[in-house]
Design an enzyme around this catalytic site. Structure first.
Site: not given
Length: 319
Positions: A193, A242, A312
């Site tokens: 990520r 998320s 995130e």
């Protein structure tokens, strides 16, 4: 080489004032796109909360974008906004310029050798559906990413066992100073990520490579992904996807659950009962409610599970 940002947290601006505005009241005279001052962002993000952008720029095309960027003062903050699906816009708004890529950047074209060229504003659903129709396999997982090409190229978005690093060939990027460069996947130095694209850089297009496949088989896999998301995630709520990155060898939702945070509330924000790694706006949450809830979850997980969760979801703007 890609210029590095001064800080990995540079997108989270400190409390600001009128001095945060990089334009000082001046707007380029030859802009062909739409430029809006003090533009509300709450309706443009999935959480449906947050303040306004000092300026919101929706460029007519790539030339319009790079010309605009080249005329900005060097210190003007610039942030790209896609679907707003993985973003908390703080209640004090976003300083500088927010760039939103519209229909001109939402194109998808099939090239030779199972390569698909996509505009930075194209959705994951559009990209994967176009690839399916052309018999290109390997891009099905993009059906499960609620965002645009620009966002998931920057963040190395992933789902269902695959990530952008697996399929990206290269991308065209407009830098803060208006320079347009092509960056091969190796130069992004992808990790989980994360890429090393600097703040203010905007992905205007990207090329993904798949493999030859049967459209019926590809479609079936996309349907499976869509059904799995529907069954496990609060897709019909005001949410941001998320919330926390999965720690190595574990799942963020399991840790949140183990810390007793499922259903936890702060103001109008709540940890989803359906999926513990999702925060939701139950109706009247402020962005401060949502971010405060996330920090409380992090605290409880750290104290009870001994793991420090990393955000995130991106948090941007002024408190």
């Amino acid at each position: 080489m890609i210029r590095q940002p001064d800080s990995q947290h540079a997108e989270c601006a400190a409390p600001g004032s009128d001095s945060d505005r990089g334009f000082d009241g001046w707007v380029p005279s030859d802009v062909r796109g739409k430029l809006t001052e003090d533009a509300p962002l709450d309706k443009l993000v999935w959480f449906k909360s947050g303040g306004a952008a000092d300026w919101l720029f929706e460029p007519a095309d790539t030339d319009d974008l790079v010309s605009f960027l080249a005329r900005l003062d060097e210190g003007t903050p610039v942030m790209a906004l896609g679907l707003g699906s993985n973003l908390i816009v703080r209640d004090g708004g976003v300083p500088g310029v927010v760039v939103r890529l519209g229909k001109a950047f939402a194109t998808v074209e099939v090239l030779r050798d199972q390569v698909v060229e996509c505009g930075g504003g194209a959705s994951g659903i559009l990209v994967s559906s176009t690839a399916r129709d052309a018999g290109i396999a390997g891009l099905e997982f993009l059906r499960g990413i609620p965002g645009t090409v620009g966002g998931f190229v920057r963040m190395n978005g992933g789902a269902y066992g695959r990530e952008v690093a697996d399929i990206l060939v290269d991308c065209d990027v407009a830098l803060h100073d208006g320079t347009l460069i092509t960056v091969p996947v190796a130069d992004l130095h992808y990790t989980y990520r994360h890429s090393n694209l600097p703040d203010g850089a905007i992905v205007v297009s990207a090329r993904f490579k798949g493999t030859a496949g049967d459209p019926k088989v590809i479609g079936a896999e996309m349907d499976r992904i869509a059904q799995a998301r529907e069954e496990s995630q609060p897709l019909r709520s005001k949410t941001g996807g998320s919330t926390f990155k999965n720690p190595t060898g574990d799942k963020a939702w399991r840790l949140v659950d183990a810390a007793g945070c499922r259903g936890l509330k702060v103001g109008g924000a709540q940890v989803s009962e359906k999926h513990a790694n999702f925060l939701i706006n139950t109706g009247d949450a402020t962005s401060a409610d949502i971010e405060t809830l996330g920090e409380e979850v992090r605290r409880r997980v750290s104290e009870s599970q001994g793991v420090t969760l990393e955000w995130e979801i991106k948090r941007v703007g002024r408190w």
